[in-house]
Design a protein around this motif. Structure first.
Motif, PDB file in Angstrom:
ATOM      1  N   HIS A   1       0.523   5.298 -26.265  1.00 47.13           N
ATOM      2  CA  HIS A   1      -0.526   4.823 -25.941  1.00 47.13           C
ATOM      3  C   HIS A   1       0.100   2.489 -25.412  1.00 47.13           C
ATOM      4  O   HIS A   1      -0.284   1.697 -25.058  1.00 47.13           O
ATOM      5  N   LYS A   2       1.509   2.933 -25.195  1.00 44.41           N
ATOM      6  CA  LYS A   2       1.843   1.738 -25.159  1.00 44.41           C
ATOM      7  C   LYS A   2       1.415   1.028 -23.132  1.00 44.41           C
ATOM      8  O   LYS A   2       1.303   2.117 -22.655  1.00 44.41           O
ATOM      9  N   GLU A   3       1.226  -0.410 -22.776  1.00 40.99           N
ATOM     10  CA  GLU A   3       0.822  -0.233 -21.700  1.00 40.99           C
ATOM     11  C   GLU A   3       1.607  -0.556 -20.956  1.00 40.99           C
ATOM     12  O   GLU A   3       2.746  -0.938 -20.944  1.00 40.99           O
ATOM     13  N   ALA A   4       1.422  -0.091 -20.376  1.00 40.99           N
ATOM     14  CA  ALA A   4       1.933   0.801 -18.960  1.00 40.99           C
ATOM     15  C   ALA A   4       2.021  -0.730 -17.684  1.00 40.99           C
ATOM     16  O   ALA A   4       1.221  -0.963 -17.641  1.00 40.99           O
ATOM     17  N   ILE A   5       3.262  -0.376 -16.922  1.00 44.63           N
ATOM     18  CA  ILE A   5       3.819  -1.765 -16.335  1.00 44.63           C
ATOM     19  C   ILE A   5       2.941  -0.907 -14.942  1.00 44.63           C
ATOM     20  O   ILE A   5       3.136   0.232 -14.147  1.00 44.63           O
ATOM     21  N   HIS A   6       1.557  -2.174 -14.410  1.00 42.64           N
ATOM     22  CA  HIS A   6       1.460  -1.256 -13.004  1.00 42.64           C
ATOM     23  C   HIS A   6       2.686  -1.898 -11.058  1.00 42.64           C
ATOM     24  O   HIS A   6       2.411  -3.391 -11.526  1.00 42.64           O
ATOM     25  N   VAL A   7       2.964  -0.664 -10.787  1.00 48.62           N
ATOM     26  CA  VAL A   7       3.629  -0.897  -9.532  1.00 48.62           C
ATOM     27  C   VAL A   7       3.529  -0.729  -8.054  1.00 48.62           C
ATOM     28  O   VAL A   7       2.905  -0.102  -8.132  1.00 48.62           O
ATOM     29  N   THR A   8       3.692  -2.226  -7.605  1.00 48.35           N
ATOM     30  CA  THR A   8       2.767  -2.107  -6.117  1.00 48.35           C
ATOM     31  C   THR A   8       3.690  -2.495  -5.296  1.00 48.35           C
ATOM     32  O   THR A   8       4.612  -3.269  -5.257  1.00 48.35           O
ATOM     33  N   TRP A   9       3.800  -2.347  -4.341  1.00 49.25           N
ATOM     34  CA  TRP A   9       5.004  -2.045  -2.563  1.00 49.25           C
ATOM     35  C   TRP A   9       3.769  -3.383  -2.297  1.00 49.25           C
ATOM     36  O   TRP A   9       2.813  -3.319  -1.864  1.00 49.25           O
ATOM     37  N   GLU A  10       5.004  -4.696  -2.133  1.00 46.87           N
ATOM     38  CA  GLU A  10       4.057  -5.783  -1.431  1.00 46.87           C
ATOM     39  C   GLU A  10       4.670  -5.702   0.315  1.00 46.87           C
ATOM     40  O   GLU A  10       5.367  -6.217  -0.051  1.00 46.87           O
TER      41      GLU A  10
ATOM     42  N   ARG B   1      11.746   0.912  -9.224  1.00 45.12           N
ATOM     43  CA  ARG B   1      11.936   2.737  -8.487  1.00 45.12           C
ATOM     44  C   ARG B   1      10.524   2.683  -8.508  1.00 45.12           C
ATOM     45  O   ARG B   1      10.507   3.529  -7.271  1.00 45.12           O
ATOM     46  N   GLU B   2       9.196   3.013  -8.716  1.00 47.50           N
ATOM     47  CA  GLU B   2       7.944   3.614  -8.273  1.00 47.50           C
ATOM     48  C   GLU B   2       7.612   2.448  -7.351  1.00 47.50           C
ATOM     49  O   GLU B   2       6.473   3.115  -6.922  1.00 47.50           O
ATOM     50  N   GLY B   3       7.946   2.147  -7.013  1.00 50.87           N
ATOM     51  CA  GLY B   3       7.064   0.813  -5.496  1.00 50.87           C
ATOM     52  C   GLY B   3       8.769   0.826  -4.644  1.00 50.87           C
ATOM     53  O   GLY B   3       8.639   0.900  -3.590  1.00 50.87           O
ATOM     54  N   ASN B   4       9.477   1.377  -4.864  1.00 48.23           N
ATOM     55  CA  ASN B   4      10.750   1.886  -3.739  1.00 48.23           C
ATOM     56  C   ASN B   4      11.195   3.532  -3.545  1.00 48.23           C
ATOM     57  O   ASN B   4      11.652   3.906  -2.801  1.00 48.23           O
ATOM     58  N   ARG B   5       9.301   3.498  -3.377  1.00 51.82           N
ATOM     59  CA  ARG B   5       9.474   5.645  -3.160  1.00 51.82           C
ATOM     60  C   ARG B   5      10.341   5.745  -1.951  1.00 51.82           C
ATOM     61  O   ARG B   5      10.628   6.441  -1.579  1.00 51.82           O
ATOM     62  N   THR B   6       9.992   5.076  -1.118  1.00 52.14           N
ATOM     63  CA  THR B   6      10.060   6.015   0.014  1.00 52.14           C
ATOM     64  C   THR B   6      11.659   5.107   0.927  1.00 52.14           C
ATOM     65  O   THR B   6      12.151   5.980   1.746  1.00 52.14           O
ATOM     66  N   ALA B   7      11.930   3.931   0.162  1.00 55.08           N
ATOM     67  CA  ALA B   7      13.319   3.854   0.172  1.00 55.08           C
ATOM     68  C   ALA B   7      14.313   5.558  -0.140  1.00 55.08           C
ATOM     69  O   ALA B   7      14.731   5.323   0.426  1.00 55.08           O
ATOM     70  N   ASP B   8      13.714   5.900  -1.565  1.00 54.11           N
ATOM     71  CA  ASP B   8      14.278   6.638  -2.108  1.00 54.11           C
ATOM     72  C   ASP B   8      14.472   7.791  -1.592  1.00 54.11           C
ATOM     73  O   ASP B   8      15.335   8.222  -1.527  1.00 54.11           O
ATOM     74  N   ARG B   9      13.434   8.156  -0.791  1.00 55.91           N
ATOM     75  CA  ARG B   9      13.233   9.295   0.000  1.00 55.91           C
ATOM     76  C   ARG B   9      14.292   9.465   0.799  1.00 55.91           C
ATOM     77  O   ARG B   9      14.861  10.567   1.406  1.00 55.91           O
ATOM     78  N   PHE B  10      14.002   7.961   1.551  1.00 56.79           N
ATOM     79  CA  PHE B  10      15.214   8.182   2.451  1.00 56.79           C
ATOM     80  C   PHE B  10      16.629   8.914   1.480  1.00 56.79           C
ATOM     81  O   PHE B  10      17.631   8.689   2.637  1.00 56.79           O
ATOM     82  N   ALA B  11      16.773   7.606   0.815  1.00 53.70           N
ATOM     83  CA  ALA B  11      18.326   8.053   0.554  1.00 53.70           C
ATOM     84  C   ALA B  11      18.171   9.504  -0.055  1.00 53.70           C
ATOM     85  O   ALA B  11      19.612  10.359  -0.022  1.00 53.70           O
TER      86      ALA B  11
ATOM     87  N   LEU C   1       6.080   9.809   5.088  1.00 53.82           N
ATOM     88  CA  LEU C   1       4.177   9.868   6.089  1.00 53.82           C
ATOM     89  C   LEU C   1       3.555   9.209   4.479  1.00 53.82           C
ATOM     90  O   LEU C   1       2.755   8.340   5.102  1.00 53.82           O
ATOM     91  N   ARG C   2       3.356  10.181   3.852  1.00 56.81           N
ATOM     92  CA  ARG C   2       2.819  10.063   2.644  1.00 56.81           C
ATOM     93  C   ARG C   2       2.988   8.555   1.436  1.00 56.81           C
ATOM     94  O   ARG C   2       1.968   7.526   1.937  1.00 56.81           O
ATOM     95  N   PHE C   3       4.248   8.143   1.107  1.00 57.07           N
ATOM     96  CA  PHE C   3       4.727   7.089   0.790  1.00 57.07           C
ATOM     97  C   PHE C   3       4.436   6.135   1.914  1.00 57.07           C
ATOM     98  O   PHE C   3       3.838   5.104   0.954  1.00 57.07           O
ATOM     99  N   LEU C   4       4.316   5.985   2.610  1.00 55.47           N
ATOM    100  CA  LEU C   4       4.349   5.199   3.604  1.00 55.47           C
ATOM    101  C   LEU C   4       2.733   4.209   3.844  1.00 55.47           C
ATOM    102  O   LEU C   4       2.320   3.501   3.923  1.00 55.47           O
ATOM    103  N   HIS C   5       2.227   5.809   3.862  1.00 57.18           N
ATOM    104  CA  HIS C   5       0.520   5.061   3.988  1.00 57.18           C
ATOM    105  C   HIS C   5      -0.026   4.690   2.499  1.00 57.18           C
ATOM    106  O   HIS C   5      -0.797   3.643   2.371  1.00 57.18           O
ATOM    107  N   GLU C   6       0.265   4.970   1.380  1.00 58.71           N
ATOM    108  CA  GLU C   6      -0.181   4.763  -0.300  1.00 58.71           C
ATOM    109  C   GLU C   6       0.699   3.340   0.129  1.00 58.71           C
ATOM    110  O   GLU C   6       0.273   2.317  -0.221  1.00 58.71           O
ATOM    111  N   ASP C   7       1.913   2.852   0.456  1.00 60.61           N
ATOM    112  CA  ASP C   7       2.629   1.804  -0.094  1.00 60.61           C
ATOM    113  C   ASP C   7       1.530   0.308   1.030  1.00 60.61           C
ATOM    114  O   ASP C   7       1.079  -0.511   0.692  1.00 60.61           O
TER     115      ASP C   7
END
Length: 202
Positions: free
Chosen positions: A27-36, A155-165, A186-192
């Motif tokens: 139940h440790k508090e999760a970190i909320h990660v958002t691409w800005e 890394r959770e906020g860098n998913r689009t770059a990760d997919r390119f890599a 496309l999916r990651f772009l839309h979600e970001d």
């Protein structure tokens, strides 16, 4: 009904203290990660490196977007056998080269390797000569950009770059996408763009 104080796993009792530790970790508090998005007039570069542990083969990738989170350019390529640190540095270097080629002047660089960001932003000492060479090149290129910031993101906020890599492993020659991104991202772009938050467990 009282809380069950023991669990049985393969005939072995797990007593309450261990259960309490497991519960706390669960139940440790999760970190909320958002691409800005960057500010208006700025360009944002997210970069990443990928390394296959079994073979040592590495690839790099990145994505460049404007203040509306609209796709401007993506890149990916294989860089042969090396290590993850060099791959991250190579991904950043390629991103900087593209920035300078296109004349973008207000640039936000973002990657998910905190150690690399610390090395460059905080001028941390380096022992490896190859890493030092890459860092010196980066430190020469960044001042050529009028306004430039370098930050870390999980890394959770860098998913689009990760997919390119990840895609970079399949190419024999460097790849560039302009204006229209590949379907794989496309999916990651839309979600970001929508500001989706991804939970990172501590």
């Amino acid at each position: 009904m009282p809380i069950i104080s023991r669990l049985f796993c393969h005939g072995t009792a797990i007593r309450r203290p261990l259960l309490q530790v497991l519960a706390r970790n669960w139940h440790k508090e999760a970190i909320h990660v958002t691409w800005e998005k960057p500010e208006k007039g700025w360009t944002k570069v997210n970069y990443d490196g990928s390394c296959k542990c079994k073979t040592g083969n590495c690839s790099i990738g990145g994505i460049i977007r404007d203040h509306n989170a609209d796709f401007l350019l993506g890149y990916a390529e294989s860089i042969g056998r090396t290590n993850s640190t060099i791959a991250e540095l190579a991904a950043l270097l390629r991103g900087l080269e593209i920035v300078l080629e296109n004349g973008w002047t207000d640039v936000w660089l973002e990657g998910d390797s905190k150690s690399l960001v610390d090395i460059i932003a905080k001028r941390k000492p380096i022992r490896c000569a190859k890493v030092q060479m890459h860092v010196e090149r980066i430190n020469l290129m960044i001042p050529e950009i009028d306004n430039c910031v370098l930050t870390h993101i999980y890394r959770e906020g860098n998913r689009t770059a990760d997919r390119f890599a990840q895609m970079g492993h399949q190419f024999k020659k460097p790849q560039i996408w302009r204006h229209a991104p590949p379907n794989e991202v496309l999916r990651f772009l839309h979600e970001d763009k929508q500001g989706k938050t991804v939970l990172r467990r501590r």
